[in-house]
Structure formats: C-alpha cells, structure tokens
Scaffold this active site. Structure first.
Site, short mmCIF file in Angstrom:
data_model
loop_
_atom_site.label_atom_id
_atom_site.label_comp_id
_atom_site.label_asym_id
_atom_site.label_seq_id
_atom_site.Cartn_x
_atom_site.Cartn_y
_atom_site.Cartn_z
N CYS A 116 33.93 33.32 47.24
CA CYS A 116 34.00 31.87 47.00
C CYS A 116 35.35 31.48 46.40
CB CYS A 116 32.90 31.43 46.03
SG CYS A 116 31.24 31.53 46.68
N VAL A 164 31.40 39.11 33.21
CA VAL A 164 30.23 39.82 33.75
C VAL A 164 30.68 40.96 34.66
CG1 VAL A 164 28.19 39.62 35.22
CG2 VAL A 164 28.74 37.79 33.60
#
Length: 421
Positions: A116, A164
């Site tokens: 993305c 993350v």
C-alpha cells in the site's frame, strides 16, 4: 480490472458475520515457519491475495506448502534463501522472510518490498535490529542481503520508535540466537502476541509479548506444531462500523472484545449499544442517533490507524463535527477526496481531518487507494443514494476475506464485476 457495483439503500445492515483470522498475524506466522525444522499447521488463515503470495514465496524457498482447511508448511526442505522481486513487489510483509532466513540458515535476501502507498514505511528498523543481533546487512541491486557467520547473538535492543513490523522481525530472529535478547520499546499489538504464541508452540522461549519489553531466550532449534490465528480485529471493527452508520444491528462471531477495546469505546461514545460475549461482539444502532467522535490514532492499545478511515465515514454521517488526527502514517487520508465525491463534508488540515455531517451520501464512481480506506468506500456505497462503482478493489482483496459476500448477507447489494475493454 475488477470493480464493485454497490446499490445503496436506506435499509439498515442487520445480521451475523463470522470474522476471519487476522491477516496481520497470519502473514508473520507463515514467514516465522521458516524457523522450524519440522512441519507446522496454521488454522484460521484468511483467504487473501497476500496469503497466497506468501505461500508461493515459501514454495520458492523450497518449503512444501498446501492448503486444505488449514495451511500446512514443511520448512525442512528449504534450500533457497532469496525472496525474489516478482513475488515481493506487491507485498511489504515479505521483509519478514529476512530475519528467519538469516537466523536459521545464516543468510537471506529479500527484494525491497511494495504494498500500500500509505507514507514512508522504511525497512531501516528491521535492518538495524538484525545488525544488533550480529547480522551483516548490505543493500545491493534492490535487495536487502543479510549474512552471519555462526549464530546470531542475543542483545539488548532499544527500538528508536514503536514498530509492529520490526518488533516481529527482531523477535523471530532472536528465537534462534545464542543468548538472551531483551527488546525494549516493543510494539504491543495482539498480532505480535499471537506470533509469539505460535513460536512458543514450536519451542521458542518468548515472554512479555503484549508489553513494551519482550524477552527472548535463544534456543538451538524449533520443531513443529499447530496454531490457530487470532481473530482479525480490523475486520471486526469494519463490520461494527457498518452496523453503526446504517442504523442496523450486526453480531460478529469468532472474535474477542479485548482485541479492540479502543474501537468499542468510541462506538459507545458514538451512541451505539455494544454487547460482548466470550467469542462475539454486537453493535446495535436501531433507533439511535449517531454522534461524531474525536479520534487520535496511536500504537496499541490506542486507537488503531487501520480503523481511521471507517470512523472518518462514521463522523461524516454523524451529528456534530468530529476531528480525527492521524499520528501513525502520513498520507493516510486518500479516502477523504473519494468520499467527498459522494457528497461528504470534510477538510484536511495537515494530519487532521475535520468532518461535517450530511443527511445522506450520493452514489459516485470512486477509487480504492489502500486496503482499509477501500472498505470505507464500500460501506459508504451501501448507505448512499444510487449506484456506486468502486474501482481498484484488488486493494480490498489484499485484506478482506470475501467482504462483498459478508456484507450481502447483512442486506447489502454488492456485485463484483470485470469491466470489458
């Protein structure tokens, strides 16, 4: 290219939906299977394009991979250590192959990843972490190459920022390092907890996942095992928002409230009746007035950036003017101009979007720009007047398992079609 045709309605979305396993846990878990020397079985894996790409990538590395209900991976036959560009170009998650490869085989290379287009997601934190464990990293010909003589070495690592992806890379690599690794300022997301559970099932010694300090005692090898992927909290939240903005009632099964407490709190603040059980969550908006809420995205346990677009839509349909501030990614309001094409009122100021309320949206031709923003456009089409066409839905397929079927079961009218040239 495939598109969605969405016929808008004033009928509320009502019914029950079964939530899939979390993409953001399934992907790192499948990549972490590279660390094992025996077969692993991973259940509750969603049917998504990125999952298919990951399975193909594992096969290219030499693993035996098949799917019959669960995904079965036998990594004992891995004999290639390069994740090639043709597979990696569509998916950022492929960087997660690097840590396991260098930890188990002493070498690995991954083409710089795609995915993305939401802001800068540099791989620097992954690279720095692996270097602190003793790996030598070079960037050559568009590839990140990692090498170590012998085993990686445990280290005390303080992450420059909460990430993350990098937390997962370092945690996975450290499982086979010599000695103990302490990872400070670690991310705390449920998907990290789930990845640690999977690794511990195989024989890793990881403690503290879900807190900002994770301790990994290195072991010499990992065996096989079975694991079921945690529920997708973002898919859960997406369907709950769909219930709220349509004035309906939706029950999500195969999910847990503790995974998305910040989202549920904001839904209650918006006027929804939220009820939860051991493995279900319901939102009831029947006969209730939707109220705008102020949101500031933050790392877990704060409000998730992946729910920001859905709540932007909620604020556009709610009474009052809600303000949403995005602190995780820049360039993550690409859905706002598309929603404005449907008659929404909103102004972007830096990393903030200020929403006005409208009575009803009008159908338009809109374009999906990234994974989660795309879902907000589909839901907007469900409640708009007329026929909305959503273009570039391959973005949606990267993160949602049969979203049109699940929404149609709640009363939506969505058709997938391919436009003939």
């Amino acid at each position: 290219m495939e598109k969605f045709r969405v016929i808008g309605s004033t009928q509320p979305l009502v019914g029950e939906v079964t939530i899939s396993g979390a993409k953001n846990a399934a992907l790192p878990i499948l990549f972490a299977s590279i660390l094992a020397e025996e077969p692993v079985e991973v259940a509750n894996v969603p049917h998504l394009r990125d999952i298919d790409t990951t399975m193909e990538l594992l096969k290219r590395l030499g693993a035996k991979v098949e799917r019959n209900g669960s995904v079965h991976v036998d990594p004992s036959s891995i004999d290639e250590y390069c994740a090639p560009y043709d597979l990696v170009k569509t998916m950022r998650a492929s960087i997660w192959a690097l840590g396991p490869l260098v930890a188990r085989f002493g070498q690995g290379q991954v083409s710089l990843p795609g995915g993305c287009a939401i802001g800068a997601r540099p791989v620097d934190l992954h690279i720095t972490g692996l270097e602190q464990l003793g790996a030598t990293i070079t960037l050559e010909d568009g590839y990140v190459k990692a090498h170590v003589d012998g085993r990686l070495q445990g280290a005390h690592i303080v992450m420059d920022k909460v990430s993350v992806g990098a937390t997962i890379t370092i945690m996975c690599a450290a499982t086979l390092a010599e000695g103990t690794t302490v990872l400070d300022n670690a991310a705390r997301e449920p998907e990290i907890v789930d990845t640690a559970k999977f690794l511990n099932t195989l024989g890793a010694k990881i403690s503290g996942a879900g807190t900002d300090t994770i301790t990994i005692e290195g072991v010499e090898r990992l065996g096989g095992g079975k694991h079921a992927v945690v529920a997708d909290r973002i898919e859960t939240g997406t369907f709950l928002v769909a219930a709220a903005v349509s004035g309906g009632k939706v029950v999500c099964h195969n999910t847990q409230a503790h995974l998305l407490e910040a989202v549920l709190a904001k839904l209650e603040e918006a006027g929804a009746l939220v009820e939860t059980g051991e493995d279900w969550i319901s939102v009831d908006m029947t006969g209730r007035e939707l109220k705008a809420v102020n949101i500031r995205t933050a790392p877990h346990p704060g409000f998730p950036t992946d729910m920001q677009a859905q709540f932007t839509l909620l604020n556009m349909m709610a009474k009052g003017g809600g303000v949403i501030t995005e602190t995780i990614f820049e360039n993550r309001f690409m859905h706002v101009p598309e929603l404005k094409r449907m008659g929404a009122k909103a102004e972007i100021e830096g990393n903030t979007v200020i929403c006005g309320d409208v009575e009803r949206l009008s159908a338009a031709q809109v374009m999906a720009t990234d994974l989660r923003a795309s879902a907000s456009l589909v839901i907007a089409g469900c409640i708009a007047k007329g026929e909305t066409i959503v273009d570039r839905i391959y973005h949606i397929d990267r993160g949602y398992d049969k979203i049109e079927n699940k929404l149609n079961a709640l009363g939506a009218k969505i058709e997938r079609f391919r436009e003939s040239n």
